[in-house]
Write a protein that holds these residues in place. Structure first.
Motif, short mmCIF file in Angstrom:
data_model
loop_
_atom_site.label_atom_id
_atom_site.label_comp_id
_atom_site.label_asym_id
_atom_site.label_seq_id
_atom_site.Cartn_x
_atom_site.Cartn_y
_atom_site.Cartn_z
N GLY A 76 -0.47 17.38 9.84
CA GLY A 76 -0.69 18.51 10.76
C GLY A 76 -0.46 18.13 12.20
N ALA A 77 -0.46 17.16 12.55
CA ALA A 77 -0.58 16.60 13.87
C ALA A 77 1.00 16.11 14.21
N LEU A 78 1.95 16.15 13.26
CA LEU A 78 3.14 15.79 13.34
C LEU A 78 4.07 16.49 14.63
N PRO A 79 3.93 17.64 14.60
CA PRO A 79 4.91 18.38 16.06
C PRO A 79 4.11 18.03 17.07
N TYR A 80 3.01 17.78 17.31
CA TYR A 80 2.51 17.25 18.62
C TYR A 80 2.95 15.79 18.84
N PHE A 81 3.00 15.12 17.76
CA PHE A 81 3.40 13.69 17.90
C PHE A 81 4.87 13.40 18.16
N LEU A 82 5.66 14.28 17.41
CA LEU A 82 6.91 14.28 17.57
C LEU A 82 7.58 14.80 18.83
N ASN A 83 6.58 15.49 19.53
CA ASN A 83 6.89 16.10 21.08
C ASN A 83 7.13 14.78 21.95
N GLU A 84 6.31 13.60 21.44
CA GLU A 84 6.17 12.39 22.52
C GLU A 84 7.12 11.26 22.00
N PHE A 85 7.05 11.17 20.69
CA PHE A 85 7.73 9.95 20.06
C PHE A 85 8.77 10.30 19.12
N ASN A 86 9.90 9.52 19.43
CA ASN A 86 11.09 9.71 18.60
C ASN A 86 11.30 8.69 17.64
N VAL A 87 10.39 8.42 16.55
CA VAL A 87 10.49 7.59 15.39
C VAL A 87 10.77 8.21 14.11
N PRO A 88 11.13 7.37 13.04
CA PRO A 88 11.39 7.83 11.80
C PRO A 88 10.19 8.33 11.01
N LEU A 94 8.38 16.31 -1.44
CA LEU A 94 7.49 17.77 -1.15
C LEU A 94 6.65 17.30 0.14
N THR A 95 6.34 16.14 0.49
CA THR A 95 5.47 16.09 1.66
C THR A 95 6.59 16.14 2.87
N ILE A 96 7.59 15.48 2.85
CA ILE A 96 8.79 15.71 3.84
C ILE A 96 9.22 17.25 4.06
N ALA A 97 9.18 18.12 2.76
CA ALA A 97 9.56 19.48 2.90
C ALA A 97 8.64 20.23 3.85
N LEU A 98 7.21 19.98 3.38
CA LEU A 98 6.08 20.47 3.98
C LEU A 98 6.08 20.19 5.52
N ALA A 99 6.14 19.00 5.73
CA ALA A 99 6.14 18.58 7.28
C ALA A 99 7.31 19.30 8.08
N LYS A 100 8.53 19.27 7.34
CA LYS A 100 9.64 20.21 8.14
C LYS A 100 9.13 21.57 8.38
N ILE A 101 8.50 21.99 7.75
CA ILE A 101 8.10 23.54 8.01
C ILE A 101 7.11 23.59 9.13
N SER A 102 6.23 22.44 9.00
CA SER A 102 5.20 22.35 10.41
C SER A 102 5.88 22.18 11.55
N LYS A 104 9.35 22.68 12.10
CA LYS A 104 10.25 23.80 12.67
C LYS A 104 9.56 24.95 13.18
N ALA A 105 8.33 25.20 13.03
CA ALA A 105 7.35 26.16 13.36
C ALA A 105 7.23 25.87 14.75
N ASP A 106 7.19 24.84 15.46
CA ASP A 106 6.88 24.40 16.69
C ASP A 106 7.99 25.11 17.74
N ALA A 112 11.48 21.21 16.82
CA ALA A 112 11.93 21.66 15.92
C ALA A 112 13.25 21.24 15.41
N ASN A 113 14.15 20.71 16.23
CA ASN A 113 15.11 20.05 15.78
C ASN A 113 15.14 18.52 15.40
N PHE A 114 13.84 18.04 15.27
CA PHE A 114 13.89 16.86 14.86
C PHE A 114 14.15 16.57 13.32
N ASN A 115 15.09 15.60 13.11
CA ASN A 115 15.53 15.55 11.88
C ASN A 115 15.80 14.00 11.19
#
Length: 569
Positions: A76-88, A94-102, A104-106, A112-115
């Motif tokens: 759940g905190a991935l969108p906030y984390f990825l706003n500051e850190f660019n790491v793989p 399924l986990t990655i698919a749900l993480a992408k939903i979370s 991309k909603a940012d 949202a463009n992190f891939n």
């Protein structure tokens, strides 16, 4: 010999918000990146995420984020984390698919463009400098849950994630016991062990019993069935689909998070429709008799219950409860939400519907029981055990489990957030701690709500606010007009005439004293008013409202006509 450190960033002495770091030499491996939802007193706070301060200071050393499963307490905190850190970011399909939903909603385009996502499974091994990260299958309420193994020179560091053992689990939910035995044989230095159900002395029932309970309730009810479920509990959603199909009912989705998560799981074949036309759009449910309908109300933790409350008082945008309805709560809220569950049940009964919960009839949980915890320890044979994922009493119960299987007391660590466990001189020791707090999310604000703001909100919610407005002429050292007193949520002014008059006198006295002082100071004036009013009001009411002195200055030469002002509630 490598330099090995373990730091819990979140997930200890609290429910959810899992985040742990394992440091091997100069590399930091982050295990999960979860959030938690406020339970009893949200005070306007939407979510709570880990404090990234330590990671900011060491951002260049972060190797990646390794996810165990697709629930909010892990991703759940991935969108906030990825706003500051660019790491793989690594996780199962399924986990990655749900993480992408979370992610991309940012609203932040960078997030949202992190891939930089990477799909792994129980066969994956990732080699880093002197360290290997691998995975093993576990049983949880969502498919493709994984435990994580970080192999070091000193031995394996194993993170269980959320898990339980169920001998009757479907293939996509089964634990890989052979792999666990191999990890144990290879040597486990430290085990980070799920504690969420450690306090429960009873064995949890297997999922077949839960399905039979769900199916029986579907079979014998004649009216509509409204099922409350957490959206990402894919196992429970599958059971609802199966029971509905078996009993000739259609399923419609009414929840906030339901459609995207469920359709993603269906697309990945992690969720299956027993019959092709099982799902029907909500707008079409009037075409079917009540005894052929199941309304699936889903959302994040606690959200289905809030939706049920809205249904009970006819404020839900889609559904109003009616006589003959069965509300079936299939989620198992934490004990901290017992009051909310009881209130929800009462509201449902008042609306004329019936209510049942799985928790009232069966001992169900997606987390390990005491015997499950001990089986995991016996399979892995860890030298050290670090209970995680749970409040202190749950971690202590997990520690008891470890002692019962022969792990010495000194090899069990009941940590707090920020505790630094370091392996040195052939021992794992608590050597220091780093300062870690919570980051509170309020609307679009991230981390701008601190303890002082929360304290003020709590005081406002309990004792209200008391405002004193005074206009002064500093040159003439006089009060221009009678202080105006306003109160909200503290006392009813019309019936508190004497209290207001005395308060005005106190304000006049405090202001005049400061005006007469040669070293006039605005801060000192306001604090003096607060202190004296606080003492008086508590003496009269035994309450501490938030006191706001508002001082206005005028340089006009004429006097205002004095008047007594008492505001209305």
């Amino acid at each position: 010999m490598s330099n090995l450190k373990i730091i819990p960033i979140g997930g200890v002495r609290e429910n959810a918000k899992n985040m742990y770091t394992v440091e091997v030499n100069d590399e930091i491996y982050i295990l999960d990146c979860g959030l938690k939802y406020p339970e009893n007193e949200p005070l306007g706070i939407d979510t709570i995420i880990p404090d990234f301060s330590y990671l900011r200071e060491n951002s260049q050393r972060i190797v990646g984020v390794f996810l165990t499963h697709g629930h909010a307490d892990a991703i759940g905190a991935l969108p906030y984390f990825l706003n500051e850190f660019n790491v793989p970011v690594f996780g199962s399909e399924l986990t990655i698919a749900l993480a992408k939903i979370s992610v991309k909603a940012d609203k932040n385009k960078r997030v949202a463009n992190f891939n930089d996502f990477h799909i792994v499974d129980e066969k994956t091994e990732i080699d880093f400098a002197g360290t290997t990260v691998s995975f093993f299958r576990t049983t949880h309420s969502i498919p493709e849950s994984l435990g994580i193994v970080i192999k070091t020179v000193e031995g394996n560091v194993v993170y269980t994630g959320d898990f339980r053992f169920d001998q009757t689990a479907a293939p996509e939910y089964q634990t890989d016991f052979e792999r666990l035995a191999e990890i144990g044989k290879d040597g486990v230095l430290a085990l980070l062990s799920d504690s969420a159900n450690a306090e429960n002395p009873k064995e949890t029932v297997d999922e077949r019993e839960i399905y039979e309970l769900v199916s029986d309730n579907f079979e014998y009810r004649k009216g509509r069935i409204i099922v409350a479920c957490v959206a990402s509990n894919i196992l429970r959603v599958q059971q609802i689909f199966n029971a509905a199909a078996k009993n000739g009912r259609k399923v419609t989705l009414a929840g906030h998070d339901a459609e995207e998560i469920i359709h993603t799981a269906l697309k990945l074949n992690k969720l299956k429709l027993p019959v092709e036309d099982l799902l029907v759009p909500f707008k079409n449910i009037k075409r079917f008799p009540d005894d052929q309908i199941v309304i699936l109300e889903t959302g994040r933790s606690g959200e289905p219950l809030k939706s049920l409350q809205k249904m009970a008082v006819h404020r839900h945008p889609k559904v109003s409860l009616q006589e003959g309805d069965l509300v079936f709560i299939t989620t198992t809220p934490s004990h901290a939400m017992d009051t909310m569950v009881a209130r929800t049940k009462d509201m449902i009964y008042r609306a004329g519907a019936d209510v049942k919960t799985i928790a009232d009839e069966l001992n169900s949980s997606g987390h390990a029981s005491r015997s499950d915890l001990q089986l995991m320890m016996n399979l892995l044979k860890p030298r050290y055990v670090i209970p995680i994922q749970g409040e202190y009493r749950l971690m202590a119960a997990n520690a008891d489990c470890a002692r019962e299987v022969g792990i010495p007391k000194e090899n069990i660590f009941l940590t707090s957030k920020g505790d630094l466990l370091e392996y040195e001189h052939n021992k794992l020791l608590l050597t220091a701690s780093v300062e870690i707090s919570n980051t509170l999310i309020d609307g679009s604000g991230v981390g701008d709500i601190g303890n002082i703001v929360l304290r003020d909100r709590k005081a406002l919610s309990e004792d209200g606010v008391f405002i004193a407005v005074v206009t002064i002429n500093r040159k003439k050292k006089e009060i221009v007009d009678q202080p105006k007193i306003t109160s909200r949520g503290f006392v009813y002014l019309k019936t508190s005439h004497n209290l207001i008059l005395e308060s005005q006198k106190i304000v006049i006295k405090a202001v005049q004293k400061n005006l007469d002082n040669k070293e006039f100071d605005w801060g000192h004036l306001k604090q003096d008013i607060r202190d004296q009013l606080n003492h008086f009001l508590y003496e009269q009411t035994k309450r501490h409202p938030v006191i706001l002195p508002i001082i206005m200055e005028t340089n006009q030469h004429h006097r205002f006509k004095k008047r007594k002002v008492i505001s209305q509630n």
